[in-house]
Design a protein around this motif. Structure first.
Motif, PDB file in Angstrom:
ATOM      1  N   THR A 121      -5.927  -1.215  -4.118  1.00 17.19           N
ATOM      2  CA  THR A 121      -5.124  -2.013  -5.042  1.00 17.19           C
ATOM      3  C   THR A 121      -5.632  -1.838  -6.465  1.00 17.19           C
ATOM      4  O   THR A 121      -6.811  -1.562  -6.693  1.00 17.19           O
ATOM      5  N   ALA A 140       0.861 -11.411  -5.070  1.00 12.74           N
ATOM      6  CA  ALA A 140       0.275 -11.379  -3.726  1.00 12.74           C
ATOM      7  C   ALA A 140      -1.235 -11.552  -3.790  1.00 12.74           C
ATOM      8  O   ALA A 140      -1.895 -11.034  -4.698  1.00 12.74           O
ATOM      9  N   THR A 162      -3.386 -10.189  -1.944  1.00 14.23           N
ATOM     10  CA  THR A 162      -4.099  -8.958  -1.581  1.00 14.23           C
ATOM     11  C   THR A 162      -4.410  -8.100  -2.810  1.00 14.23           C
ATOM     12  O   THR A 162      -4.990  -7.020  -2.671  1.00 14.23           O
ATOM     13  N   GLU A 174       5.998 -14.182  -0.134  1.00 13.78           N
ATOM     14  CA  GLU A 174       4.558 -14.180  -0.358  1.00 13.78           C
ATOM     15  C   GLU A 174       4.088 -13.224  -1.447  1.00 13.78           C
ATOM     16  O   GLU A 174       2.982 -13.382  -1.979  1.00 13.78           O
ATOM     17  N   ASP A 175       4.887 -12.218  -1.793  1.00 13.64           N
ATOM     18  CA  ASP A 175       4.494 -11.349  -2.898  1.00 13.64           C
ATOM     19  C   ASP A 175       4.708 -12.035  -4.246  1.00 13.64           C
ATOM     20  O   ASP A 175       4.258 -11.525  -5.274  1.00 13.64           O
ATOM     21  N   GLY A 195       1.905 -15.807  -3.242  1.00 11.91           N
ATOM     22  CA  GLY A 195       0.682 -15.646  -2.461  1.00 11.91           C
ATOM     23  C   GLY A 195      -0.562 -16.213  -3.093  1.00 11.91           C
ATOM     24  O   GLY A 195      -1.507 -16.599  -2.387  1.00 11.91           O
ATOM     25  N   ARG A 243       3.795  -7.834   7.034  1.00 15.16           N
ATOM     26  CA  ARG A 243       3.821  -8.483   5.728  1.00 15.16           C
ATOM     27  C   ARG A 243       2.456  -9.077   5.393  1.00 15.16           C
ATOM     28  O   ARG A 243       2.011  -9.036   4.239  1.00 15.16           O
ATOM     29  N   TRP A 282       1.011  -7.917   1.904  1.00 19.19           N
ATOM     30  CA  TRP A 282       0.989  -8.934   0.842  1.00 19.19           C
ATOM     31  C   TRP A 282       0.009 -10.067   1.112  1.00 19.19           C
ATOM     32  O   TRP A 282      -0.259 -10.872   0.223  1.00 19.19           O
ATOM     33  N   ARG A 338       0.386 -16.289   2.875  1.00 16.39           N
ATOM     34  CA  ARG A 338       0.519 -17.259   1.777  1.00 16.39           C
ATOM     35  C   ARG A 338       0.001 -18.615   2.243  1.00 16.39           C
ATOM     36  O   ARG A 338       0.651 -19.297   3.018  1.00 16.39           O
ATOM     37  N   HIS A 377      10.063  -6.467  -9.665  1.00 18.34           N
ATOM     38  CA  HIS A 377       9.576  -5.220  -9.060  1.00 18.34           C
ATOM     39  C   HIS A 377       9.831  -4.004  -9.943  1.00 18.34           C
ATOM     40  O   HIS A 377       9.159  -2.991  -9.784  1.00 18.34           O
TER      41      HIS A 377
END
Length: 273
Positions: free
Chosen positions: A3, A44, A46, A69-70, A73, A106, A110, A113, A196
């Protein structure tokens, strides 16, 4: 999984983009935006870059475009570390108090959550400017877009994303999304930010293209349906290429759901024309 993130400021909006890369070099990404002292979405959990950014920016409040959740989160992280109000459409206030139970793919991408406290959004709110909260369901039942009356900036969440739809998430509504896109085109917006795609150049033209594509695709699906073809046959003819998300989501994202939704919602779709 790797990431990272990056930032840029556009028209006094700090645009923070978080990336997740998989072993096959494919990646997904999501934006958060900081404007007039508050953040739109929290991303998110993550993606540590998004958490670090929230701590650095110290927003005064959070507005969440929808419950996925994105986008939500890091709500529990914000509650623990920043102690600021977070707002979401009233339909999802209670849902935020319970940890999300999403499919494993998911959670892998992501994250889960966790539960946190969110307050209900009203139709308008005030920062440096007056903002309209526009309920724009379709992608999600609680989805909102945010319009700055002073700057004419529109933060469209996941309403636009791309000019064509080749796959749909289970629970999305084709006819409702089309209605929301048509509604957005009645708003006198200038700049559009997508959660996005980031800043969308020539957004009004691209959304017109998306509306036209959705109308044409629905016509094609229903023509084949009236000829007696089933959903799988229609998919094979109109959408022959399997998307990566369809492969990894165990069918939660699928071309078949897209076609089936058009067929099921045909009365609403063609009543909208």
């Amino acid at each position: 999984m790797k990431t990272w993130g990056k930032q840029q400021t556009i028209d006094n909006v700090v645009c923070t983009k978080g990336f997740i890369e998989f072993g096959n070099k494919q990646h997904v990404s999501v934006y958060t935006f900081l404007t007039e002292g508050f953040s739109i979405d929290v991303g998110a959990n993550t993606i540590p870059f998004l958490q670090e950014t929230l701590l650095q920016q110290k927003p005064e409040a959070i507005i969440l475009t929808h419950h996925h959740e994105d986008h939500t989160g890091n709500g529990a992280f914000v509650e623990k570390h920043l102690h600021i109000p977070q707002y979401i459409h009233p339909l999802s206030v209670d849902d935020m108090r319970v940890t999300a139970n999403n499919p494993q793919y998911r959670r892998d991408v992501w994250g889960t959550r966790p539960a946190f406290h969110a307050e209900p959004l009203h139709e308008t709110f005030h920062a440096k400017s007056t903002w309209d909260v526009l309920h724009t369901p379709g992608h999600a039942f609680d989805h909102v877009a945010l319009f700055n009356r002073n700057t004419a900036q529109l933060f469209a969440g996941d309403l636009f994303v791309a000019p064509k739809i080749k796959i749909m998430l289970e629970g999305e509504s084709y006819s409702t999304l089309l209605h929301s896109l048509r509604f957005i085109q009645t708003i006198d917006y200038g700049t559009l930010f997508c959660s996005h795609a980031g800043l969308v150049d020539d957004a009004r033209s691209l959304i017109d293209q998306k509306i036209a594509y959705m109308e044409e695709f629905a016509d094609e699906v229903m023509t084949l349906h009236r000829q007696g073809k089933d959903a799988d046959e229609i998919v094979a003819q109109l959408l022959p290429y399997k998307a990566i998300m369809e492969a990894i989501s165990d069918g939660e994202w699928s071309r078949r759901y897209l076609v089936e939704t058009v067929i099921q919602e045909a009365p609403e779709l063609f009543a909208l024309v």
